[in-house]
Motif scaffolding. Structure first.
Motif, PDB file in Angstrom:
ATOM      1  N   GLY A 124      -5.812   7.955  -4.204  1.00  0.00           N
ATOM      2  CA  GLY A 124      -4.730   7.994  -5.061  1.00  0.00           C
ATOM      3  C   GLY A 124      -4.520   9.475  -4.924  1.00  0.00           C
ATOM      4  O   GLY A 124      -5.369   9.909  -4.166  1.00  0.00           O
ATOM      5  N   PRO A 125      -3.083   9.889  -5.514  1.00  0.00           N
ATOM      6  CA  PRO A 125      -2.210   8.884  -6.221  1.00  0.00           C
ATOM      7  C   PRO A 125      -1.325   8.106  -4.851  1.00  0.00           C
ATOM      8  O   PRO A 125      -0.581   7.197  -4.397  1.00  0.00           O
ATOM      9  CB  PRO A 125      -1.668   9.837  -6.459  1.00  0.00           C
ATOM     10  N   HIS A 126      -1.849   7.977  -3.646  1.00  0.00           N
ATOM     11  CA  HIS A 126      -0.769   7.165  -2.586  1.00  0.00           C
ATOM     12  C   HIS A 126      -1.044   6.234  -2.388  1.00  0.00           C
ATOM     13  O   HIS A 126      -0.098   5.105  -1.784  1.00  0.00           O
ATOM     14  CB  HIS A 126      -1.334   7.939  -0.926  1.00  0.00           C
ATOM     15  N   ASP A 186       1.636  -3.868  -8.764  1.00  0.00           N
ATOM     16  CA  ASP A 186       2.232  -2.500  -8.652  1.00  0.00           C
ATOM     17  C   ASP A 186       0.938  -1.896  -8.742  1.00  0.00           C
ATOM     18  O   ASP A 186      -0.209  -2.139  -9.672  1.00  0.00           O
ATOM     19  CB  ASP A 186       2.821  -2.240 -10.261  1.00  0.00           C
ATOM     20  N   ASN A 187       0.355  -1.161  -8.195  1.00  0.00           N
ATOM     21  CA  ASN A 187      -1.054  -0.017  -7.681  1.00  0.00           C
ATOM     22  C   ASN A 187      -1.334   1.763  -8.657  1.00  0.00           C
ATOM     23  O   ASN A 187      -2.227   1.623  -8.715  1.00  0.00           O
ATOM     24  CB  ASN A 187      -2.465  -0.521  -6.876  1.00  0.00           C
ATOM     25  N   SER A 188       0.322   1.241  -8.890  1.00  0.00           N
ATOM     26  CA  SER A 188       0.596   3.191  -9.418  1.00  0.00           C
ATOM     27  C   SER A 188      -0.885   3.708 -10.316  1.00  0.00           C
ATOM     28  O   SER A 188      -1.278   4.821 -10.068  1.00  0.00           O
ATOM     29  CB  SER A 188       1.244   3.177 -10.115  1.00  0.00           C
ATOM     30  N   ALA A 189      -1.720   2.852 -10.998  1.00  0.00           N
ATOM     31  CA  ALA A 189      -2.825   3.116 -11.772  1.00  0.00           C
ATOM     32  C   ALA A 189      -4.160   3.199 -11.733  1.00  0.00           C
ATOM     33  O   ALA A 189      -5.204   3.251 -12.226  1.00  0.00           O
ATOM     34  CB  ALA A 189      -2.121   2.029 -13.130  1.00  0.00           C
ATOM     35  N   GLY A 190      -4.055   2.429 -10.519  1.00  0.00           N
ATOM     36  CA  GLY A 190      -5.552   2.271  -9.934  1.00  0.00           C
ATOM     37  C   GLY A 190      -6.174   0.716  -9.677  1.00  0.00           C
ATOM     38  O   GLY A 190      -6.649   0.752  -9.225  1.00  0.00           O
ATOM     39  N   ASP A 191      -5.128  -0.181 -10.469  1.00  0.00           N
ATOM     40  CA  ASP A 191      -5.588  -1.534 -10.639  1.00  0.00           C
ATOM     41  C   ASP A 191      -4.021  -2.132 -10.393  1.00  0.00           C
ATOM     42  O   ASP A 191      -3.369  -1.466  -9.958  1.00  0.00           O
ATOM     43  CB  ASP A 191      -5.997  -1.653 -12.352  1.00  0.00           C
ATOM     44  N   ASN A 206      -1.100  -4.524 -11.177  1.00  0.00           N
ATOM     45  CA  ASN A 206      -0.877  -4.785 -12.481  1.00  0.00           C
ATOM     46  C   ASN A 206       0.371  -5.603 -12.422  1.00  0.00           C
ATOM     47  O   ASN A 206       1.573  -5.708 -12.237  1.00  0.00           O
ATOM     48  CB  ASN A 206       0.252  -3.688 -13.000  1.00  0.00           C
ATOM     49  N   PRO A 207       0.243  -7.380 -13.314  1.00  0.00           N
ATOM     50  CA  PRO A 207       0.214  -8.146 -12.841  1.00  0.00           C
ATOM     51  C   PRO A 207       1.959  -8.513 -13.573  1.00  0.00           C
ATOM     52  O   PRO A 207       2.709  -8.792 -12.944  1.00  0.00           O
ATOM     53  CB  PRO A 207      -0.192  -9.457 -12.943  1.00  0.00           C
ATOM     54  N   MET A 208       2.903  -7.374 -14.462  1.00  0.00           N
ATOM     55  CA  MET A 208       3.293  -7.630 -14.473  1.00  0.00           C
ATOM     56  C   MET A 208       4.422  -6.128 -13.453  1.00  0.00           C
ATOM     57  O   MET A 208       5.879  -6.703 -13.553  1.00  0.00           O
ATOM     58  CB  MET A 208       4.060  -6.557 -16.161  1.00  0.00           C
ATOM     59  N   GLY A 209       4.339  -6.330 -12.958  1.00  0.00           N
ATOM     60  CA  GLY A 209       4.737  -5.128 -11.893  1.00  0.00           C
ATOM     61  C   GLY A 209       4.714  -5.731 -10.549  1.00  0.00           C
ATOM     62  O   GLY A 209       3.597  -5.572  -9.507  1.00  0.00           O
ATOM     63  N   CYS A 210       4.910  -6.975 -10.017  1.00  0.00           N
ATOM     64  CA  CYS A 210       5.189  -7.270  -8.425  1.00  0.00           C
ATOM     65  C   CYS A 210       5.716  -7.261  -7.683  1.00  0.00           C
ATOM     66  O   CYS A 210       7.133  -6.385  -8.100  1.00  0.00           O
ATOM     67  CB  CYS A 210       5.940  -8.792  -8.857  1.00  0.00           C
ATOM     68  N   GLY A 211       4.772  -6.563  -6.467  1.00  0.00           N
ATOM     69  CA  GLY A 211       5.844  -5.465  -5.542  1.00  0.00           C
ATOM     70  C   GLY A 211       6.319  -6.251  -4.506  1.00  0.00           C
ATOM     71  O   GLY A 211       6.894  -7.309  -4.690  1.00  0.00           O
ATOM     72  N   ALA A 212       6.929  -5.799  -3.548  1.00  0.00           N
ATOM     73  CA  ALA A 212       7.618  -6.753  -2.224  1.00  0.00           C
ATOM     74  C   ALA A 212       6.442  -7.542  -1.514  1.00  0.00           C
ATOM     75  O   ALA A 212       5.257  -7.056  -2.237  1.00  0.00           O
ATOM     76  CB  ALA A 212       7.828  -5.803  -0.900  1.00  0.00           C
ATOM     77  N   SER A 213       7.045  -8.695  -1.130  1.00  0.00           N
ATOM     78  CA  SER A 213       6.421  -9.673  -0.282  1.00  0.00           C
ATOM     79  C   SER A 213       5.562  -9.260   1.159  1.00  0.00           C
ATOM     80  O   SER A 213       5.921  -8.213   1.456  1.00  0.00           O
ATOM     81  CB  SER A 213       6.607 -10.755  -0.030  1.00  0.00           C
ATOM     82  N   ARG A 214       5.231 -10.112   1.727  1.00  0.00           N
ATOM     83  CA  ARG A 214       4.259  -9.516   3.043  1.00  0.00           C
ATOM     84  C   ARG A 214       4.581 -10.160   3.604  1.00  0.00           C
ATOM     85  O   ARG A 214       4.374 -12.052   3.391  1.00  0.00           O
ATOM     86  CB  ARG A 214       3.137  -9.560   2.640  1.00  0.00           C
ATOM     87  N   TYR A 215       4.178 -10.043   5.339  1.00  0.00           N
ATOM     88  CA  TYR A 215       4.574 -11.150   6.212  1.00  0.00           C
ATOM     89  C   TYR A 215       4.085 -11.408   7.142  1.00  0.00           C
ATOM     90  O   TYR A 215       3.470  -9.913   7.552  1.00  0.00           O
ATOM     91  CB  TYR A 215       6.400 -11.133   7.395  1.00  0.00           C
ATOM     92  N   SER A 216       2.956 -12.724   7.012  1.00  0.00           N
ATOM     93  CA  SER A 216       1.180 -12.406   7.393  1.00  0.00           C
ATOM     94  C   SER A 216       2.043 -13.777   8.684  1.00  0.00           C
ATOM     95  O   SER A 216       1.962 -14.666   8.973  1.00  0.00           O
ATOM     96  CB  SER A 216       0.371 -13.097   6.991  1.00  0.00           C
ATOM     97  N   ILE A 217       0.657 -13.199   9.585  1.00  0.00           N
ATOM     98  CA  ILE A 217       0.886 -14.248  11.078  1.00  0.00           C
ATOM     99  C   ILE A 217      -1.002 -14.152  11.423  1.00  0.00           C
ATOM    100  O   ILE A 217      -1.657 -13.173  11.104  1.00  0.00           O
ATOM    101  CB  ILE A 217       0.786 -13.338  12.576  1.00  0.00           C
TER     102      ILE A 217
END
Length: 342
Positions: A21-23, A268-273, A275-286
């Motif tokens: 953190g905070p990165h 969202d992981n800005s608080a260190g955990d 937060n399911p209320m703040g969904c971020g971007a999706s990911r492409y996985s192979i």
């Protein structure tokens, strides 16, 4: 973790520069990771932003670290393929029965001369001969390339790596079969021409030709593959490769939908955990989900012949690693470097 991820080291305090953190980059935590939400390594390749929705600063940091990860592994692969193995990679293994330049007639009981040419099998020979069919190239062919071709070159992996080779070939003499095993480690992969889309195995996606570094944490076995005998032995190449799967992972608002797998750690992981209320971007996985080859019934029935239509379809579903030539009794990587003879 029983298998080593070297040359990438994870699990430090932290190891990656943008993890603390905070990165809060999530790349290090996603490497070779299995958890209760994913039954295989995450192998996230891309951060999939949705226009009109906010993005997290940690996701921009993830893009930077993922770029450096891919670049590091590519440089390591180029170095390993030039320097790894017993002796220079450009010379054939001692005593191997491999095709030469035609200047000497070899018999079944006489091995090909060791180290007689500049290239594998002497295809660029000392007397100026050249066999285009066996001309070798570097790693990174259209298919799947292991990080190193033979023995693991990383001494610090000895203690935590249960496999020293990423590709192992065994000839089962009593059965006249070949068993080819693809072991854990880093692989530079390209999706095959016909790649089933996760959640709908009957459909295929358009393939971009992009290459991706993924970590495989289990062994995949092709075979034992029955070999032809007698007049049924033809001078043809039988491909063996990985079976791949590509899919998108979203934030956990649709975990009941099997066509849209989720990962709660994308919140969202800005608080260190998370937060399911703040969904971020999706990911492409192979990910790799198995190993296979073309069925024997679909092999060519003449020297240099073609596969049957069903065989061509099987071929197009493989991310190619190596090829078997039953006539020459060789297994070569797709760039023609000798992997095994029998």
């Amino acid at each position: 973790m029983p298998n080593s991820t070297v040359p990438i080291r994870t699990g430090g305090d932290p190891s990656f520069p943008l993890s603390p953190g905070p990165h809060s980059s999530r790349v290090e935590g996603n490497i070779a990771t299995n958890d209760e939400f994913t039954s295989k390594p995450k192998n996230y390749q891309s951060v999939a932003f949705t226009p009109g929705f906010p993005l997290q600063a940690s996701e921009l940091n993830e893009i930077q670290e993922n770029f450096q990860l891919q670049m590091t592994l590519t440089i390591a692969m180029m170095n390993n393929w030039i320097t790894s193995g017993v002796g220079p990679m450009w010379r054939e293994p001692s005593g191997a029965r491999v095709p030469g330049d035609g200047s000497v007639i070899q018999t079944e009981t006489t091995p090909w001369p060791a180290n007689t040419g500049i290239g594998v099998g002497g295809q660029n020979s000392a007397n100026g001969g050249h066999v285009e069919e066996y001309a070798i190239s570097g790693p990174g062919w259209r298919g799947a390339t292991p990080l190193h071709p033979f023995e693991c070159p990383y001494l610090d992996a000895v203690g935590d790596n249960i496999h020293t080779s990423q590709v192992e070939v065994e000839y089962l003499n009593a059965q006249n079969r070949l068993k080819i095993t693809f072991n854990p480690g880093w692989w530079c992969v390209e999706l095959p021409r016909r790649n089933p889309w996760a959640g709908d195995p009957n459909s295929t996606q358009n393939i971009s030709g992009l290459k991706h570094w993924i970590y495989i944490d289990e062994s995949f076995v092709a075979g034992p593959i029955p070999l032809p005998t007698g007049s049924n032995v033809y001078n043809s190449e039988i491909p063996v490769g990985l079976v791949m799967q590509a899919e998108y992972y979203h934030c956990c608002d649709n975990d009941d939908d099997p066509t849209h797998p989720c990962d709660p750690e994308l919140a969202d992981n800005s608080a260190g955990d998370y937060n399911p209320m703040g969904c971020g971007a999706s990911r492409y996985s192979i990910n790799a989900i198995g190993a296979s080859t073309v069925s024997n019934a679909n092999w060519p029935n003449s020297d240099g012949g073609e596969f049957t239509d069903d065989g061509k379809e099987e071929y197009d579903k493989l991310s190619l690693v190596c090829k078997i030539n039953p006539y020459n009794k060789t297994v070569r990587y797709m760039n023609n470097i000798i992997l095994y003879t029998w």
